[in-house]
Motif scaffolding. Structure first.
Motif, PDB file in Angstrom:
ATOM      1  N   ILE A   1      32.631  42.310  38.840  1.00 38.46           N
ATOM      2  CA  ILE A   1      31.233  41.980  38.573  1.00 38.46           C
ATOM      3  C   ILE A   1      31.016  41.800  37.078  1.00 38.46           C
ATOM      4  O   ILE A   1      30.360  40.841  36.628  1.00 38.46           O
ATOM      5  CB  ILE A   1      30.302  43.075  39.145  1.00 38.46           C
ATOM      6  CG1 ILE A   1      30.314  43.031  40.679  1.00 38.46           C
ATOM      7  CG2 ILE A   1      28.878  42.920  38.615  1.00 38.46           C
ATOM      8  CD1 ILE A   1      29.658  44.231  41.335  1.00 38.46           C
ATOM      9  N   ARG A   2      31.577  42.711  36.281  1.00 37.17           N
ATOM     10  CA  ARG A   2      31.450  42.587  34.821  1.00 37.17           C
ATOM     11  C   ARG A   2      32.094  41.302  34.329  1.00 37.17           C
ATOM     12  O   ARG A   2      31.565  40.627  33.434  1.00 37.17           O
ATOM     13  CB  ARG A   2      32.069  43.804  34.131  1.00 37.17           C
ATOM     14  CG  ARG A   2      31.256  45.087  34.290  1.00 37.17           C
ATOM     15  CD  ARG A   2      31.718  46.164  33.333  1.00 37.17           C
ATOM     16  NE  ARG A   2      33.062  46.638  33.663  1.00 37.17           N
ATOM     17  CZ  ARG A   2      33.331  47.637  34.508  1.00 37.17           C
ATOM     18  NH1 ARG A   2      32.327  48.257  35.139  1.00 37.17           N
ATOM     19  NH2 ARG A   2      34.563  48.018  34.737  1.00 37.17           N
ATOM     20  N   LEU A   3      33.229  40.959  34.905  1.00 43.74           N
ATOM     21  CA  LEU A   3      33.923  39.728  34.524  1.00 43.74           C
ATOM     22  C   LEU A   3      33.044  38.515  34.824  1.00 43.74           C
ATOM     23  O   LEU A   3      32.901  37.618  33.990  1.00 43.74           O
ATOM     24  CB  LEU A   3      35.247  39.633  35.287  1.00 43.74           C
ATOM     25  CG  LEU A   3      36.092  38.374  35.052  1.00 43.74           C
ATOM     26  CD1 LEU A   3      36.570  38.313  33.601  1.00 43.74           C
ATOM     27  CD2 LEU A   3      37.294  38.361  36.002  1.00 43.74           C
ATOM     28  N   LEU A   4      32.423  38.475  35.995  1.00 41.20           N
ATOM     29  CA  LEU A   4      31.574  37.343  36.348  1.00 41.20           C
ATOM     30  C   LEU A   4      30.353  37.253  35.444  1.00 41.20           C
ATOM     31  O   LEU A   4      29.930  36.154  35.064  1.00 41.20           O
ATOM     32  CB  LEU A   4      31.139  37.462  37.811  1.00 41.20           C
ATOM     33  CG  LEU A   4      32.181  37.042  38.854  1.00 41.20           C
ATOM     34  CD1 LEU A   4      31.733  37.444  40.249  1.00 41.20           C
ATOM     35  CD2 LEU A   4      32.425  35.535  38.793  1.00 41.20           C
TER      36      LEU A   4
ATOM     37  N   LEU B   1      35.505  39.190  45.474  1.00 43.66           N
ATOM     38  CA  LEU B   1      34.413  40.087  45.863  1.00 43.66           C
ATOM     39  C   LEU B   1      34.143  39.992  47.361  1.00 43.66           C
ATOM     40  O   LEU B   1      33.802  40.985  48.005  1.00 43.66           O
ATOM     41  CB  LEU B   1      33.152  39.759  45.072  1.00 43.66           C
ATOM     42  CG  LEU B   1      33.159  40.182  43.595  1.00 43.66           C
ATOM     43  CD1 LEU B   1      31.859  39.770  42.913  1.00 43.66           C
ATOM     44  CD2 LEU B   1      33.375  41.686  43.443  1.00 43.66           C
ATOM     45  N   GLY B   2      34.306  38.813  47.921  1.00 41.87           N
ATOM     46  CA  GLY B   2      34.169  38.682  49.361  1.00 41.87           C
ATOM     47  C   GLY B   2      35.236  39.466  50.092  1.00 41.87           C
ATOM     48  O   GLY B   2      34.954  40.149  51.086  1.00 41.87           O
TER      49      GLY B   2
ATOM     50  N   VAL C   1      25.145  40.238  42.243  1.00 40.54           N
ATOM     51  CA  VAL C   1      25.808  39.209  41.426  1.00 40.54           C
ATOM     52  C   VAL C   1      26.115  37.981  42.264  1.00 40.54           C
ATOM     53  O   VAL C   1      26.032  36.846  41.780  1.00 40.54           O
ATOM     54  CB  VAL C   1      27.077  39.769  40.740  1.00 40.54           C
ATOM     55  CG1 VAL C   1      28.224  39.960  41.729  1.00 40.54           C
ATOM     56  CG2 VAL C   1      27.519  38.834  39.610  1.00 40.54           C
ATOM     57  N   LEU C   2      26.429  38.175  43.528  1.00 37.06           N
ATOM     58  CA  LEU C   2      26.690  37.019  44.385  1.00 37.06           C
ATOM     59  C   LEU C   2      25.416  36.215  44.614  1.00 37.06           C
ATOM     60  O   LEU C   2      25.452  34.981  44.653  1.00 37.06           O
ATOM     61  CB  LEU C   2      27.300  37.464  45.709  1.00 37.06           C
ATOM     62  CG  LEU C   2      28.740  37.990  45.612  1.00 37.06           C
ATOM     63  CD1 LEU C   2      29.196  38.577  46.937  1.00 37.06           C
ATOM     64  CD2 LEU C   2      29.697  36.882  45.158  1.00 37.06           C
TER      65      LEU C   2
ATOM     66  N   VAL D   1      28.080  31.998  48.889  1.00 37.75           N
ATOM     67  CA  VAL D   1      27.556  32.130  50.256  1.00 37.75           C
ATOM     68  C   VAL D   1      28.627  32.710  51.168  1.00 37.75           C
ATOM     69  O   VAL D   1      28.388  33.646  51.947  1.00 37.75           O
ATOM     70  CB  VAL D   1      27.076  30.759  50.779  1.00 37.75           C
ATOM     71  CG1 VAL D   1      26.918  30.786  52.292  1.00 37.75           C
ATOM     72  CG2 VAL D   1      25.754  30.385  50.125  1.00 37.75           C
ATOM     73  N   GLN D   2      29.824  32.147  51.099  1.00 35.48           N
ATOM     74  CA  GLN D   2      30.903  32.611  51.973  1.00 35.48           C
ATOM     75  C   GLN D   2      31.282  34.055  51.684  1.00 35.48           C
ATOM     76  O   GLN D   2      31.589  34.822  52.608  1.00 35.48           O
ATOM     77  CB  GLN D   2      32.108  31.688  51.811  1.00 35.48           C
ATOM     78  CG  GLN D   2      31.855  30.285  52.363  1.00 35.48           C
ATOM     79  CD  GLN D   2      32.912  29.281  51.949  1.00 35.48           C
ATOM     80  OE1 GLN D   2      33.647  29.480  50.974  1.00 35.48           O
ATOM     81  NE2 GLN D   2      32.998  28.179  52.683  1.00 35.48           N
ATOM     82  N   SER D   3      31.255  34.449  50.424  1.00 28.65           N
ATOM     83  CA  SER D   3      31.628  35.817  50.063  1.00 28.65           C
ATOM     84  C   SER D   3      30.556  36.822  50.439  1.00 28.65           C
ATOM     85  O   SER D   3      30.856  37.907  50.948  1.00 28.65           O
ATOM     86  CB  SER D   3      31.935  35.906  48.564  1.00 28.65           C
ATOM     87  OG  SER D   3      33.175  35.280  48.281  1.00 28.65           O
TER      88      SER D   3
END
Length: 236
Positions: A33-36, A52-53, A63-64, A80-82
């Motif tokens: 999450i931090r990376l994103l 993450l998914g 975050v997603l 969406v998929q994740s």
């Protein structure tokens, strides 16, 4: 692998993300999450969202959702998929609402992914918005309707026979007919609706149905499908 996320070498970072996805350990969620949120390069963004998914930690939902609003359609579709892979009851309402919003995305592949995800996620409360998406030419919505709907929704979908391409409707029928929680009488009603539009595509569909039965397909339903198969002439 978590430490390698901070490496300056792109290949090393990508390999680390792949490892973390394979481990599917919740301890990797926050570092990803931090990376994103640091705004990484595109390849890293794609892979981190998918990771993450795979990890499916409920803390990843926010975050997603942010990435479901990204300017690039591919990123939105991956998000969406994740997010659909996160099944925690703690965030179920938030996930379902995010997926419903994604049905309105400007990109057809994102809308399709959202429809499929709602079906997989089991959001029966989304049936009305799925029908709205279907009427707005999101063909994947038929599959989700088939996974979630009851007899009234099956008949509503059948009402589009002759109005929409049969190839778009049949995947939804396939879901209804293979479900163990959908009554035999309702399944036979659908087969009768197909009988009214009998043609080579219907014959192929029913032949494939009885040739690859699932536990939800009773002998009674298979017998009725076989009857319709026999009366439809082979294509010339």
């Amino acid at each position: 692998a978590i430490a390698s996320l901070q490496d300056s070498d792109l290949v090393t970072v990508l390999n680390a993300i792949q490892q973390l996805a394979e481990f599917a350990d919740a301890r990797a969620a926050q570092p990803l999450i931090r990376l994103l949120r640091a705004g990484p390069p595109d390849d890293v963004t794609h892979q981190a969202i998918q990771a993450l998914g795979a990890i499916s930690d409920p803390d990843s939902v926010d975050v997603l959702i942010e990435y479901m609003r990204h300017r690039r359609a591919r990123v939105r579709r991956l998000a969406v998929q994740s997010i659909a892979m996160i099944t925690s009851t703690r965030v179920a309402d938030k996930v379902n609402e995010a997926l419903r919003q994604a049905l309105r995305d400007s990109n057809d592949r994102v809308r399709g992914a959202a429809a499929m995800a709602l079906g997989e996620h089991g959001d029966r409360g989304a049936l009305e918005v799925l029908f709205l998406a279907w009427e707005r030419n999101v063909p994947e919505a038929a599959v989700a309707i088939g996974k979630l709907g009851g007899a009234p929704e099956a008949q509503r979908l059948a009402g589009f026979l002759g109005r929409r391409q049969l190839s778009e409707i049949l995947p939804g029928f396939d879901e209804f007919l293979r479900r163990s929680d959908f009554s035999d009488d309702a399944k036979i009603d659908l087969i009768h609706r197909l009988e009214e539009t009998a043609g080579p595509d219907v014959k192929r569909f029913l032949t494939n149905l009885v040739a690859s039965p699932t536990p939800g397909l009773s002998q009674k339903v298979k017998d009725e499908a076989q009857r319709v198969i026999r009366i439809i002439p082979d294509a010339i």
